[in-house]
Write a protein that holds these residues in place. Structure first.
Motif, PDB file in Angstrom:
ATOM      1  N   PRO B  66       0.989  -1.267   0.322  1.00 36.52           N
ATOM      2  CA  PRO B  66       0.057   0.385   0.024  1.00 36.52           C
ATOM      3  C   PRO B  66       0.903   1.396   0.061  1.00 36.52           C
ATOM      4  O   PRO B  66       2.132   0.936   1.035  1.00 36.52           O
ATOM      5  N   SER B  67       0.513   2.625  -0.944  1.00 37.94           N
ATOM      6  CA  SER B  67       1.474   3.205  -1.019  1.00 37.94           C
ATOM      7  C   SER B  67       1.527   4.449   0.273  1.00 37.94           C
ATOM      8  O   SER B  67       2.329   4.768   0.775  1.00 37.94           O
ATOM      9  N   SER B  68       0.946   4.047   1.985  1.00 37.29           N
ATOM     10  CA  SER B  68       1.017   4.171   3.149  1.00 37.29           C
ATOM     11  C   SER B  68       2.115   3.742   3.589  1.00 37.29           C
ATOM     12  O   SER B  68       2.872   4.530   4.426  1.00 37.29           O
ATOM     13  N   LEU B  69       1.796   2.459   3.618  1.00 34.16           N
ATOM     14  CA  LEU B  69       3.950   1.667   3.820  1.00 34.16           C
ATOM     15  C   LEU B  69       4.549   2.259   3.039  1.00 34.16           C
ATOM     16  O   LEU B  69       6.031   2.223   3.414  1.00 34.16           O
ATOM     17  N   LEU B  70       4.853   2.318   1.570  1.00 34.73           N
ATOM     18  CA  LEU B  70       5.550   2.934   0.900  1.00 34.73           C
ATOM     19  C   LEU B  70       5.796   4.459   1.612  1.00 34.73           C
ATOM     20  O   LEU B  70       7.404   4.333   1.240  1.00 34.73           O
ATOM     21  N   TYR B  71       5.184   5.187   2.175  1.00 35.54           N
ATOM     22  CA  TYR B  71       6.074   6.395   1.979  1.00 35.54           C
ATOM     23  C   TYR B  71       6.751   6.289   3.236  1.00 35.54           C
ATOM     24  O   TYR B  71       7.643   7.036   3.564  1.00 35.54           O
ATOM     25  N   ILE B  72       6.343   4.926   4.027  1.00 35.93           N
ATOM     26  CA  ILE B  72       6.740   5.609   5.385  1.00 35.93           C
ATOM     27  C   ILE B  72       8.499   4.613   5.296  1.00 35.93           C
ATOM     28  O   ILE B  72       9.355   5.263   6.180  1.00 35.93           O
ATOM     29  N   TYR B  73       7.964   3.754   4.593  1.00 37.90           N
ATOM     30  CA  TYR B  73       9.854   3.396   4.241  1.00 37.90           C
ATOM     31  C   TYR B  73      10.621   3.855   3.712  1.00 37.90           C
ATOM     32  O   TYR B  73      11.776   4.301   4.098  1.00 37.90           O
ATOM     33  N   GLY B  75      10.540   7.059   3.375  1.00 39.83           N
ATOM     34  CA  GLY B  75      10.812   8.280   4.519  1.00 39.83           C
ATOM     35  C   GLY B  75      11.755   7.684   5.689  1.00 39.83           C
ATOM     36  O   GLY B  75      13.204   8.433   5.860  1.00 39.83           O
ATOM     37  N   LEU B  76      11.700   6.502   5.595  1.00 42.09           N
ATOM     38  CA  LEU B  76      13.018   5.939   7.233  1.00 42.09           C
ATOM     39  C   LEU B  76      14.285   5.786   6.075  1.00 42.09           C
ATOM     40  O   LEU B  76      14.984   5.935   6.223  1.00 42.09           O
ATOM     41  N   ILE B  77      13.677   5.389   4.994  1.00 43.89           N
ATOM     42  CA  ILE B  77      15.593   4.697   3.856  1.00 43.89           C
ATOM     43  C   ILE B  77      16.280   7.001   3.745  1.00 43.89           C
ATOM     44  O   ILE B  77      17.253   6.014   4.062  1.00 43.89           O
ATOM     45  N   THR B  78      15.015   7.757   3.703  1.00 39.73           N
ATOM     46  CA  THR B  78      15.579   9.079   3.578  1.00 39.73           C
ATOM     47  C   THR B  78      16.596   9.143   5.049  1.00 39.73           C
ATOM     48  O   THR B  78      17.813   9.541   4.397  1.00 39.73           O
ATOM     49  N   LEU B  79      16.137   9.295   6.152  1.00 37.43           N
ATOM     50  CA  LEU B  79      16.221   9.144   7.285  1.00 37.43           C
ATOM     51  C   LEU B  79      17.967   8.930   7.343  1.00 37.43           C
ATOM     52  O   LEU B  79      18.917   9.882   7.658  1.00 37.43           O
TER      53      LEU B  79
END
Lengths: 597, 309
Positions: B66-73, B75-79
């Motif tokens: 799901p796209s919401s999960l994609l955003y979380i992943y 975001g984490l990776i960017t961090l």
């Protein structure tokens, strides 16, 4: 690190870019050539034999035994234990399953009246026959199993002819010669062949909707309708490649054995056959085909566009042209009595527009027969589920009193004569969708249920359009619990022309009867469902074709701020960038002092 | 891609994919280092890693997340990438150098990039603002969650006859002598010809079940019981794929009997009964026919029903 950079040769950058370009070049070229190779391989696979004489292989006993195993597990249910097309499934099927005994096969690359090649039969089993119950067995049966079952069918179930008979059987595989590429000129020439030289129009109808001659029969006396050329995804011989003119060229050249469709190999030149093939393909709406169902891909959200001023009054109004028609799939209503296993209508095209205070739906569906009820007080439709005679006979009054195979009960003539009802169409909404908005809940999709009523707008070919409140269909009796309501519903400019019904249904967006009339709001997902009746097929009441629930969204107008905010935001960003660059420069100067722009 | 992703193997396959991508990175980087005597700049490495992760999560994994999960992943990776780059002074200075160079316009190339960015960024930002305010061209379909196998009731009443689902047995699962055929033993009949006129017991009832199936059920569930019948394309939810190991193979025969007799519209709320075209077949068929159809479905798919023990 920065030191080593200083000492690097000056052509370092150039080399680096060259290597990167090389790497990317290799990736792109290899990927592209791989794709091209694949396309070429598929083209090769699809390419037929060059044409000419052909002799089928004789099947081995092992292959026949293996084929029999497949046949008696998968095929026997429709085609019957002797391959006479009379399996248990045949009773309720129209088109009927093939009777193999006579060796009459429609989809071939061989001459008219000739037996098919092994490859023809293999491709039919592999791709199925779209628009009929015959599925594509590719992916279900292995290639070997499909070959085995073909060997079994042609050796054991074809009884009147012998594929190995060199004295009487000849196989002239048609040649595709040089394909004439589709072009406006070719299509125009094809239209001329369609109307004049080929006389295709006589059966396929003036607009190619398959309504030119509805009294024809196949070799076994079963009613058969000419193909509707606007539904190429339903062409039996489309080989799951509906827009490929090769399939049309092949059928025009070979004819369809067992049906009134003749071969035009002598009557038309190669170029003329390609032209007419290109013309036929041009009739079929170009839509995305779902690779699994092989029908137009279904999008369950329909958008109603806003129009300024008045909504269009008729189906021909150019205001409709701003919208693409939306494909709606229809299945037979078999959940409640009377069950409709044999629906004639399998799809509909819908457009929706709304204005300041009204909404209009343009419903367009293909029906070969314009039907108007005969007589005033008609009895409810006969429940064909209780019949053991083939539905096609019951449904088609034109052949009802004629040939009857012996496998059916002798007293079939005592069954009531079929009755013709009005053609009809309906749009259905939950009466009060607001109550469960945001949840998956809604009324039962077949005319609602006890607790959750539907608002059903039904137009019939007598010109009346009535809004009903639906509370479902009684399970035991099949009583459709619809109550007519008074509401200002308008059906305008309804017309039947060349095998197509076009009806516009209009209502105001809001009404006062909020418990029964659906209330339209902009930007909301409002459930909507569609139903259609072919009166000539004995369809009325719950005996209908119907869709699942879709959604209609009244697309909001683009707000003025959508044209203002982007400039504001963009301008802010310009300012920000300018500030950042200034800041970076001043910091750089402050730190090193030596760097100059 | 679909053939690569085997159901149930996704986590292992995902780890493998990430592992292989990592190896490609390391090998590629070593190669570049050897060729040019210097690796990719830290910032480029970070950007490549970010892109690779995005590609894998967005386009490679099946079924898609799901796209919401994609955003979380993401975001984490960017961090994490940001932290890694700024972890020590050297790498931080090195990473920010191209950015600073662009900002101050260190070379003509940098100045060019700066000019393009100066125009393109506000334009893109403006366009993004417009699309977020203006209504979409195509409205996406709202997600709909439903359970496929709801919990069965204790007992059901079919045509005024009481059936306790735990104890009921298919009366037609019998051998030629009429003795109950334990689940598993019917395997020897899977290749039998049901149209053999001398067939008795199990095989005979399979044929009778098949007759019922091919007069009533194949319109939706398909000639191969794979849920792709003639009407299937029009209905939603699409008809059950009985040939899939996830449907009748996971269920008791009495569960199948319950679902056939009562249909979709009388099923529990969690399956969205208002959308189901599955008829309550007790209104159209005899009880015996329903049992025989269940028997046929297992014979045709060559699955065994689940047993209570």
């Amino acid at each position: 690190m920065s030191d080593s950079r200083m000492t690097r040769p000056s052509n370092y950058h150039r080399t680096r870019w060259a290597v990167w370009a090389l790497i990317w070049g290799v990736v792109i070229v290899s990927g592209g050539s791989l794709a091209l190779n694949r396309a070429a391989a598929e083209e090769k696979k699809a390419a037929p034999a060059a044409g000419g004489a052909y002799r089928p292989q004789k099947a081995s006993d092992e292959q026949l035994a293996a084929g029999a195993k497949v046949y008696f597990k998968k095929c026997v249910w429709c085609h019957g234990p002797q391959g006479a097309g009379d399996g248990p499934g045949a009773l309720r099927l129209w088109p009927r399953p093939r009777n193999f005994n006579q060796g009459t096969f429609k989809i071939r690359t061989t001459g008219s009246g000739e037996l098919p090649t092994d490859d023809d039969l293999f491709l039919t089993v592999t791709n199925g026959l779209p628009g009929s119950a015959m599925p594509a067995w590719d992916g279900i049966l292995t290639e070997q199993q499909r070959k085995d079952v073909v060997a079994f069918v042609k050796t054991k179930l074809v009884q009147d002819r012998n594929f190995q008979d060199t004295e009487f059987e000849e196989f002239h595989v048609i040649s595709f010669d040089k394909q004439v590429a589709s072009s406006p000129e070719s299509i125009k020439r094809g239209l001329d062949v369609f109307l004049n030289k080929g006389k295709c129009v006589q059966c396929h109808g003036p607009d190619g909707r398959g309504n030119g001659n509805l009294t024809q029969k196949d070799d076994w006396g079963f009613p058969i309708f000419p193909a509707n050329l606007h539904q190429c995804w339903n062409f039996r011989g489309n080989r799951r490649d509906p827009y490929n003119p090769r399939n049309i060229f092949r059928e025009v050249s070979t004819g369809l054995n067992g049906t009134p469709m003749p071969s035009f190999i002598d009557a038309l030149s190669v170029e003329e056959r390609w032209d007419v093939a290109n013309f036929v393909v041009s009739l079929c709406p170009k839509v995305k085909i779902d690779p699994i169902t092989m029908k137009p891909a279904i999008n369950f959200v329909l958008t109603a566009e806003h129009v300024e001023g008045e909504l269009p009054a008729t189906a021909d109004d150019p205001k409709w042209n701003t919208q693409e028609p939306h494909f709606i799939g229809l299945g037979g209503q078999i959940t409640r009595k009377p069950q409709n296993f044999n629906r004639r209508l399998d799809s509909m095209w819908v457009k929706a527009l709304y204005s300041k205070d009204e909404i209009a739906f343009l419903l367009e569906w293909e029906d070969r027969t314009e039907s108007h009820a005969e007589g005033a007080n008609l009895p409810p439709p006969f429940n064909t589920a209780d019949l053991t005679i083939p539905v096609a006979y019951y449904a088609n009054k034109m052949v009802f009193n004629e040939v009857m195979p012996t496998v059916y009960p002798k007293d079939w003539k005592s069954y009531p004569q079929p009755i013709i009802y009005n053609d009809a169409v309906a749009v259905q909404f939950p009466a009060t969708w607001e109550k469960f908005y945001g949840t998956p809940e809604r009324p039962f999709f077949i005319h609602g249920d006890e607790k959750k009523p539907v608002d059903l707008w039904k137009w019939e070919s007598d010109g009346k359009v009535v809004a009903y409140t639906g509370h479902g269909i009684e399970g035991k009796t099949g009583e459709d619990k619809l109550e007519a309501r008074q509401v200002a519903l308008k059906a305008e400019g309804a017309q039947f022309k060349d095998g197509v019904w076009r009806v516009v249904i209009k209502r105001s967006l809001k009404t006062d009867n909020k418990d029964h009339d659906v209330q339209f709001e902009v930007n909301k997902y409002i459930p909507i469902a569609f139903q259609a009746w072919d009166g000539d097929n004995g369809e009325a009441g719950a005996k209908m074709a119907l869709s699942a629930w879709y959604y209609v969204v009244l697309k909001p107008l683009t707000p003025t701020k959508a044209y203002v905010y982007p400039f504001v935001m963009g301008g802010l960003l310009v300012g920000l960038q300018w500030w950042v660059i200034r800041k970076a420069k001043s910091m750089q100067n402050g730190h090193s002092g030596t760097r100059k722009k | 891609m679909a053939t690569f992703w085997r159901p149930g193997m996704m986590p292992i396959q995902l780890l493998l994919t990430i592992g292989v991508t990592f190896l490609i990175f390391v090998i590629g980087h070593t190669f570049i280092k050897k060729t040019f005597g210097r690796g990719l700049p830290m910032l480029a490495q970070g950007a490549l890693t970010w892109l690779a992760a995005f590609t894998i999560f967005k386009f490679v994994i099946s079924p898609p997340i799901p796209s919401s999960l994609l955003y979380i992943y993401m975001g984490l990776i960017t961090l994490v990438i940001g932290l890694f780059i700024s972890a020590n002074e050297v790498s931080w200075t090195e990473s920010k150098k191209p950015i600073v160079d662009t900002l101050i316009g260190a070379t003509p190339l940098h100045r060019g990039v700066r000019a393009v960015a100066f125009i393109a960024l506000p334009l893109g930002f403006g366009w993004g603002t417009y699309t977020s305010i203006a209504p979409p061209k195509n409205f996406p379909e709202p997600p709909e969650l439903r359970t496929v196998h709801p919990a069965p009731p204790q007992a059901i009443k079919v045509q005024d006859k009481q059936f306790t689902l735990q104890t009921s047995k298919n009366p037609f699962r019998v051998d030629v002598k009429g003795e109950y055929l334990d689940v598993g033993k019917e395997k020897e009949f899977f290749a039998s010809n049901p149209f053999d006129p001398n067939a008795e017991g199990y095989v005979k009832y399979v044929k009778e079940g098949g007759e019922v199936f091919f007069r009533n059920c194949h319109f939706c569930h398909g000639d191969n019981l794979d849920g792709r019948g003639m009407f299937a394309f029009a209905f939603r939810p699409i008809p059950a794929n009985l040939a899939d190991p996830g449907t009748i193979a996971q269920l008791q025969e009495t569960f199948v009997f319950w679902r056939i007799s009562k249909g979709g519209m009388n099923a529990p709320r969690e399956i969205n009964p208002w959308d189901s075209a599955m008829p309550p077949w007790e209104e159209h068929l005899k009880i015996d026919d329903i049992w025989k159809v269940a028997l046929f479905e297992y014979w045709h798919t060559e699955f065994f029903p689940r047993t209570w023990d």
